[in-house]
Design a protein around this motif. Sequence first.
Motif, PDB file in Angstrom:
ATOM      1  N   GLU A  26      39.371  28.385  38.693  1.00  0.00           N
ATOM      2  CA  GLU A  26      39.004  29.527  37.863  1.00  0.00           C
ATOM      3  C   GLU A  26      38.423  30.708  38.636  1.00  0.00           C
ATOM      4  N   THR A  27      38.056  30.509  39.900  1.00  0.00           N
ATOM      5  CA  THR A  27      37.347  31.570  40.613  1.00  0.00           C
ATOM      6  C   THR A  27      37.872  31.884  42.010  1.00  0.00           C
ATOM      7  N   TYR A  28      38.467  30.957  42.697  1.00  0.00           N
ATOM      8  CA  TYR A  28      38.942  31.184  44.059  1.00  0.00           C
ATOM      9  C   TYR A  28      40.444  30.985  44.133  1.00  0.00           C
ATOM     10  N   ALA A  29      41.121  31.857  44.855  1.00  0.00           N
ATOM     11  CA  ALA A  29      42.560  31.777  45.036  1.00  0.00           C
ATOM     12  C   ALA A  29      42.873  30.849  46.217  1.00  0.00           C
ATOM     13  N   LEU A  30      42.559  29.583  46.006  1.00  0.00           N
ATOM     14  CA  LEU A  30      42.817  28.539  46.990  1.00  0.00           C
ATOM     15  C   LEU A  30      43.584  27.423  46.295  1.00  0.00           C
ATOM     16  N   PRO A  31      44.331  26.620  47.044  1.00  0.00           N
ATOM     17  CA  PRO A  31      45.054  25.512  46.413  1.00  0.00           C
ATOM     18  C   PRO A  31      44.077  24.561  45.718  1.00  0.00           C
ATOM     19  N   ARG A  32      44.329  24.266  44.464  1.00  0.00           N
ATOM     20  CA  ARG A  32      43.412  23.419  43.688  1.00  0.00           C
ATOM     21  C   ARG A  32      43.317  22.010  44.248  1.00  0.00           C
ATOM     22  N   ASP A  33      44.347  21.565  44.960  1.00  0.00           N
ATOM     23  CA  ASP A  33      44.347  20.210  45.519  1.00  0.00           C
ATOM     24  C   ASP A  33      43.984  20.191  47.003  1.00  0.00           C
ATOM     25  N   ILE A  34      43.288  21.205  47.464  1.00  0.00           N
ATOM     26  CA  ILE A  34      42.899  21.300  48.875  1.00  0.00           C
ATOM     27  C   ILE A  34      42.080  20.066  49.276  1.00  0.00           C
ATOM     28  N   SER A  35      42.287  19.607  50.482  1.00  0.00           N
ATOM     29  CA  SER A  35      41.519  18.462  50.975  1.00  0.00           C
ATOM     30  C   SER A  35      40.107  18.898  51.330  1.00  0.00           C
ATOM     31  N   ASN A 115      37.469  41.373  47.894  1.00  0.00           N
ATOM     32  CA  ASN A 115      38.873  41.709  47.726  1.00  0.00           C
ATOM     33  C   ASN A 115      39.510  41.141  46.472  1.00  0.00           C
ATOM     34  N   PHE A 116      38.920  40.090  45.885  1.00  0.00           N
ATOM     35  CA  PHE A 116      39.645  39.360  44.848  1.00  0.00           C
ATOM     36  C   PHE A 116      38.653  38.659  43.928  1.00  0.00           C
ATOM     37  N   VAL A 117      37.916  39.432  43.132  1.00  0.00           N
ATOM     38  CA  VAL A 117      36.982  38.859  42.163  1.00  0.00           C
ATOM     39  C   VAL A 117      37.763  38.646  40.871  1.00  0.00           C
ATOM     40  N   VAL A 118      37.844  37.412  40.427  1.00  0.00           N
ATOM     41  CA  VAL A 118      38.600  37.102  39.218  1.00  0.00           C
ATOM     42  C   VAL A 118      37.875  37.730  38.022  1.00  0.00           C
ATOM     43  N   SER A 119      38.574  38.561  37.287  1.00  0.00           N
ATOM     44  CA  SER A 119      37.943  39.350  36.223  1.00  0.00           C
ATOM     45  C   SER A 119      37.352  38.495  35.111  1.00  0.00           C
ATOM     46  N   ALA A 134      30.705  48.522  42.836  1.00  0.00           N
ATOM     47  CA  ALA A 134      31.579  49.234  41.908  1.00  0.00           C
ATOM     48  C   ALA A 134      32.948  48.575  41.941  1.00  0.00           C
ATOM     49  N   ILE A 135      33.599  48.564  40.809  1.00  0.00           N
ATOM     50  CA  ILE A 135      34.991  48.117  40.760  1.00  0.00           C
ATOM     51  C   ILE A 135      35.827  49.298  41.240  1.00  0.00           C
ATOM     52  N   VAL A 136      36.459  49.135  42.391  1.00  0.00           N
ATOM     53  CA  VAL A 136      37.236  50.225  42.976  1.00  0.00           C
ATOM     54  C   VAL A 136      38.738  49.979  42.884  1.00  0.00           C
ATOM     55  N   GLY A 137      39.103  48.826  42.387  1.00  0.00           N
ATOM     56  CA  GLY A 137      40.519  48.515  42.216  1.00  0.00           C
ATOM     57  C   GLY A 137      40.698  47.360  41.251  1.00  0.00           C
ATOM     58  N   ARG A 138      41.843  47.353  40.603  1.00  0.00           N
ATOM     59  CA  ARG A 138      42.185  46.282  39.658  1.00  0.00           C
ATOM     60  C   ARG A 138      43.616  45.871  39.956  1.00  0.00           C
ATOM     61  N   LEU A 139      43.811  44.585  40.167  1.00  0.00           N
ATOM     62  CA  LEU A 139      45.131  44.033  40.446  1.00  0.00           C
ATOM     63  C   LEU A 139      45.596  43.312  39.179  1.00  0.00           C
ATOM     64  N   PRO A 140      46.425  43.959  38.366  1.00  0.00           N
ATOM     65  CA  PRO A 140      46.801  43.390  37.068  1.00  0.00           C
ATOM     66  C   PRO A 140      47.525  42.057  37.198  1.00  0.00           C
ATOM     67  N   GLY A 141      47.001  41.048  36.508  1.00  0.00           N
ATOM     68  CA  GLY A 141      47.640  39.732  36.455  1.00  0.00           C
ATOM     69  C   GLY A 141      47.766  39.029  37.789  1.00  0.00           C
ATOM     70  N   ALA A 142      46.934  39.373  38.756  1.00  0.00           N
ATOM     71  CA  ALA A 142      47.085  38.846  40.121  1.00  0.00           C
ATOM     72  C   ALA A 142      46.590  37.418  40.291  1.00  0.00           C
ATOM     73  N   PHE A 143      45.857  36.885  39.321  1.00  0.00           N
ATOM     74  CA  PHE A 143      45.305  35.531  39.450  1.00  0.00           C
ATOM     75  C   PHE A 143      45.835  34.661  38.318  1.00  0.00           C
ATOM     76  N   ARG A 144      46.393  33.508  38.691  1.00  0.00           N
ATOM     77  CA  ARG A 144      46.873  32.544  37.691  1.00  0.00           C
ATOM     78  C   ARG A 144      45.732  31.602  37.326  1.00  0.00           C
ATOM     79  N   HIS A 145      45.068  31.917  36.238  1.00  0.00           N
ATOM     80  CA  HIS A 145      43.954  31.117  35.740  1.00  0.00           C
ATOM     81  C   HIS A 145      44.529  29.879  35.050  1.00  0.00           C
ATOM     82  N   PRO A 146      43.894  28.710  35.192  1.00  0.00           N
ATOM     83  CA  PRO A 146      44.478  27.491  34.623  1.00  0.00           C
ATOM     84  C   PRO A 146      44.532  27.454  33.095  1.00  0.00           C
ATOM     85  N   THR A 147      43.685  28.214  32.416  1.00  0.00           N
ATOM     86  CA  THR A 147      43.738  28.209  30.945  1.00  0.00           C
ATOM     87  C   THR A 147      44.007  29.588  30.363  1.00  0.00           C
ATOM     88  N   LEU A 148      43.644  30.639  31.060  1.00  0.00           N
ATOM     89  CA  LEU A 148      43.822  31.995  30.541  1.00  0.00           C
ATOM     90  C   LEU A 148      45.130  32.626  31.000  1.00  0.00           C
TER      91      LEU A 148
END
Length: 160
Positions: A26-35, A115-119, A134-148
Amino acid sequence: MMIRPATPDDAAAIAALILPEIAAGETYALPRDISAAAAVAYWCGPDRQTFVVEDQGRLLGSYYLRANQAGGGDHVANAGYMVEPAARGRGIARAMASDSFDRARAAGFTAMQFNFVVSSNAGAVALWQALGFAIVGRLPGAFRHPTLEAVDALVMFRTL
């Protein structure tokens, strides 16, 4: 509560802290199954300084600090933070942020950028804004949230 540099002896506690957050997806763009080994290698990588928050021998949080970019961007810091879920709401993230700002300034950084704060991570967004980001940029739909599903990622910036 004490914030100190992480040591190799902290690896297991850092893994126990960060793996559930990464696995939740839900918060970090890392593989969910990381060792555990890969997660600790990421969090404590050679390009960053890693710190832990300890209270009565228990690790309550951790953060890393690094240059956001190389060369012409190496005066801007970047950081990542995690707090033990049971310890949230006690000011630990705010304390780590303050500590990281001080350490970043001491290292010669003049600003900090995320660089990548999940909204959808409303608590983090609110904290960073309260601390002058300050929010200086918005990357639309850039994060695949597991439920949202697809949510925006924010670029946040503040001077130090």
